[in-house]
Design an enzyme around this catalytic site. Structure first.
Site, mmCIF file in Angstrom:
data_model
loop_
_atom_site.group_PDB
_atom_site.id
_atom_site.type_symbol
_atom_site.label_atom_id
_atom_site.label_comp_id
_atom_site.label_asym_id
_atom_site.label_seq_id
_atom_site.Cartn_x
_atom_site.Cartn_y
_atom_site.Cartn_z
ATOM 1 N N LYS A 24 21.218 -24.054 20.921
ATOM 2 C CA LYS A 24 19.942 -23.961 20.189
ATOM 3 C C LYS A 24 18.889 -24.844 20.838
ATOM 4 O O LYS A 24 17.768 -24.412 21.085
ATOM 5 C CB LYS A 24 20.146 -24.399 18.734
ATOM 6 C CG LYS A 24 18.856 -24.661 17.980
ATOM 7 C CD LYS A 24 19.097 -25.083 16.558
ATOM 8 C CE LYS A 24 19.134 -26.567 16.324
ATOM 9 N NZ LYS A 24 17.823 -27.244 16.356
ATOM 10 N N ASN A 25 19.259 -26.090 21.107
ATOM 11 C CA ASN A 25 18.244 -27.042 21.586
ATOM 12 C C ASN A 25 17.838 -26.803 23.037
ATOM 13 O O ASN A 25 16.853 -27.379 23.501
ATOM 14 C CB ASN A 25 18.740 -28.480 21.398
ATOM 15 C CG ASN A 25 18.679 -28.910 19.948
ATOM 16 O OD1 ASN A 25 18.188 -28.168 19.104
ATOM 17 N ND2 ASN A 25 19.186 -30.097 19.657
ATOM 18 N N CYS A 118 10.083 -35.422 7.873
ATOM 19 C CA CYS A 118 11.354 -34.774 8.157
ATOM 20 C C CYS A 118 12.453 -35.513 7.418
ATOM 21 O O CYS A 118 12.402 -36.729 7.287
ATOM 22 C CB CYS A 118 11.592 -34.818 9.666
ATOM 23 S SG CYS A 118 13.178 -34.166 10.152
ATOM 24 N N ARG A 123 9.494 -38.791 12.447
ATOM 25 C CA ARG A 123 9.592 -38.157 13.774
ATOM 26 C C ARG A 123 8.197 -37.963 14.329
ATOM 27 O O ARG A 123 7.647 -36.869 14.308
ATOM 28 C CB ARG A 123 10.345 -36.824 13.676
ATOM 29 C CG ARG A 123 11.792 -37.033 13.308
ATOM 30 C CD ARG A 123 12.513 -35.742 13.138
ATOM 31 N NE ARG A 123 12.923 -35.123 14.380
ATOM 32 C CZ ARG A 123 13.643 -34.017 14.439
ATOM 33 N NH1 ARG A 123 14.011 -33.410 13.334
ATOM 34 N NH2 ARG A 123 14.001 -33.505 15.599
ATOM 35 N N ASP A 309 23.195 -35.955 16.774
ATOM 36 C CA ASP A 309 23.469 -34.676 16.109
ATOM 37 C C ASP A 309 24.939 -34.491 15.744
ATOM 38 O O ASP A 309 25.312 -33.453 15.193
ATOM 39 C CB ASP A 309 22.996 -33.504 16.990
ATOM 40 C CG ASP A 309 21.482 -33.351 16.965
ATOM 41 O OD1 ASP A 309 20.824 -33.993 16.129
ATOM 42 O OD2 ASP A 309 20.956 -32.590 17.799
ATOM 43 N N ARG A 401 20.234 -22.453 10.428
ATOM 44 C CA ARG A 401 19.187 -22.798 11.381
ATOM 45 C C ARG A 401 19.817 -23.107 12.734
ATOM 46 O O ARG A 401 19.177 -22.897 13.771
ATOM 47 C CB ARG A 401 18.436 -24.046 10.910
ATOM 48 C CG ARG A 401 17.418 -23.823 9.835
ATOM 49 C CD ARG A 401 16.572 -25.065 9.695
ATOM 50 N NE ARG A 401 16.358 -25.630 11.004
ATOM 51 C CZ ARG A 401 16.462 -26.924 11.311
ATOM 52 N NH1 ARG A 401 16.743 -27.799 10.384
ATOM 53 N NH2 ARG A 401 16.269 -27.356 12.526
#
Ligand code: UD1
Length: 432
Positions: A24-25, A118, A123, A309, A401
């Protein structure tokens, strides 16, 4: 967006083989950087995620033709070239901010909503803006938007060091913009994450000239234009590690395929210290959990350190360890919202000034819990796999997500997990 929840009955050791999805990133900044190309970009192994869908919507608003089929996405410029990415999209997903650099570099003008607060902590985007200003952009904040203008950007020496290290999406924004600048840009304290390396490789495939990827100094020699290309996105190291942790927490034996093991060294080190047996191949990793985990001290730091993460998911595993563990996060020091939900499952976890303290072994028992964000949701799913009885994880939209079909992947490994949709409202005489 579909609202759903997961029913999990814990206590089944997971067994089998599963494939990692595309990252994803990596996929998000790569899709955003496709704005820089003069002709079509074809991407493969793009994970089917809500965040990807969001960015597709942003790119379409920005006048790109976007086609999707399975894990492939084609992005091509159209004649019209709007330059505004509004709040609706950025609010849904911070990574939409990655369009700022490419848009400015390619179209000379960009209006992108400033991301707000967030759940995982403050952030800011000051480093993104500092970098683009150094490239010659004229920036202001108006009506909640970053308004950026520039004739052709010009190369510069830019230090992206922040108080918590570098910035991942900030490096993506500045590096992408610098590809079309006049002259050479040197980014000091560039993010070294594998996703930034993947973005750099993609840009080079389009015709950019970037060196030093994976190190803290990245040099970009600007070129006049970038063309189209085909590119395959790298593996999702966070998803792969989450699946290995599912094996560890359930006392199972699982192999994850199509991964890049070199990107997961810090994670393997911690799994090894926790007493998990790992077999590492060229693009495959197997984990055998023969015993309960040992307690650990972990601090999440920027790559090549242990990833923020994954700290929530590791905390779930450490609940099973006999003794005290500590988990700190130097990247997002306030990212501990999952602790309150883990406590509902019986975890003895406390939030201290320096992060989480876990007093194991905890006897986990099923309960209804709510995912507060993406990785917190994954931690609750993992805890549910180890808990006695039924756990119901609400807020599945957070999980979707960033995890492609996590419930199906876990079910294929033998987990008792079912995704349910909130019952549809019955409308009398409505359409069939
Ligand atoms: C990216 C990842 C996210 C991951 C994070 C850290 C994507 C889409 N998201 O987020 O999953 O958790 O990296 O690995 O790739 N900071 C500043 N000023 C800035 C930017 C950041 O001070 O302008 C600070 C942040 O508050 C944080 C740290 O730098 O403390 C790292 O943040 P950053 O690397 O920018 O995270 P993201 O790129 O948003």
């Amino acid at each position: 967006m579909r609202k759903g929840y997961l029913h999990i009955r814990g206590g089944r050791p997971l067994e089998g083989t599963v494939e990692a999805s595309g990252s994803k990133n990596a996929a998000l900044p790569i899709m955003a950087a496709s704005l820089l190309a003069d002709s079509a970009v074809r991407l493969r192994r793009v994970p089917r995620l809500a965040d990807v869908g969001n960015l597709v919507a942003v790119l379409r608003c920005l006048g790109m033709d976007v086609g999707r089929e399975g894990d492939a996405i084609q992005i091509a410029p159209r004649d019209t070239a709007p330059f505004q990415a509004g709040y609706t999209h950025v609010r849904r997903m911070r990574a939409s901010f990655c369009v700022l650099g490419p848009l400015l570099a390619r179209r000379g003008r960009a209006v992108v909503a400033l991301p707000g607060g967030c759940r995982i902590g403050p952030r800011p985007v000051d480093l993104h803006l500092k970098g683009l200003a150094a490239l010659g952009a004229d920036l202001s904040i108006r009506n909640g938007n970053v308004v950026a203008r520039s004739a052709r950007l010009r190369g510069a020496k830019i230090d992206l060091a922040g108080s918590a290290g570098s910035t991942v999406t900030g490096t993506a924004n500045v590096m992408s913009a610098a590809t079309l600048a006049r002259g050479t840009t040197t980014i000091l304290h560039a993010a070294q994450e594998p996703e930034i390396v993947d973005l750099g490789r993609f840009l080079n495939r389009l015709g950019a000239d970037i060196e030093g990827l994976g190190s803290s100094t990245v040099t970009i020699r600007g070129v006049d234009q970038l063309g189209g290309a085909a590119y395959r996105v790298t593996a999702d190291r966070i998803e792969a590690a989450t699946l290995l942790l599912a094996a560890a927490i359930s006392g199972g034996r699982v192999s994850v395929e199509k991964v890049v093991p070199g990107d997961l060294r810090a994670v393997f080190e911690r799994l090894d210290q926790a007493g998990m047996e790992l077999t590492i191949g060229a693009d495959r990793v197997s984990l055998l959990a023969e015993r309960l985990p040992r307690p650990l001290r972990i601090t999440a730091t920027p790559y090549p350190g242990f990833p923020t993460d994954l700290q929530a998911q590791f905390t779930a595993l450490l609940c099973l360890a006999r003794g005290q563990s500590r988990v700190a996060d130097a990247v997002f020091p306030q990212r501990f919202l999952h602790l309150a939900e883990l406590r509902r499952l019986g975890a003895e976890v406390a939030a201290g000034a320096a992060g989480a303290v876990v007093r194991g072994p905890c006897r986990l028992s099923g309960a209804p819990v709510a995912a507060t964000d993406l990785r917190a949701g994954a931690a609750l799913v993992l805890a549910g796999l180890a808990a006695e009885g039924k756990t119901v994880v609400h807020g599945v939209n957070h999980l979707e997500r960033g995890y492609e079909r996590l419930d199906r992947k876990l079910a294929a490994l033998g987990a008792d997990i079912v995704r349910k949709d909130r019952a549809a409202r019955w409308i009398p005489n409505g359409p069939p």
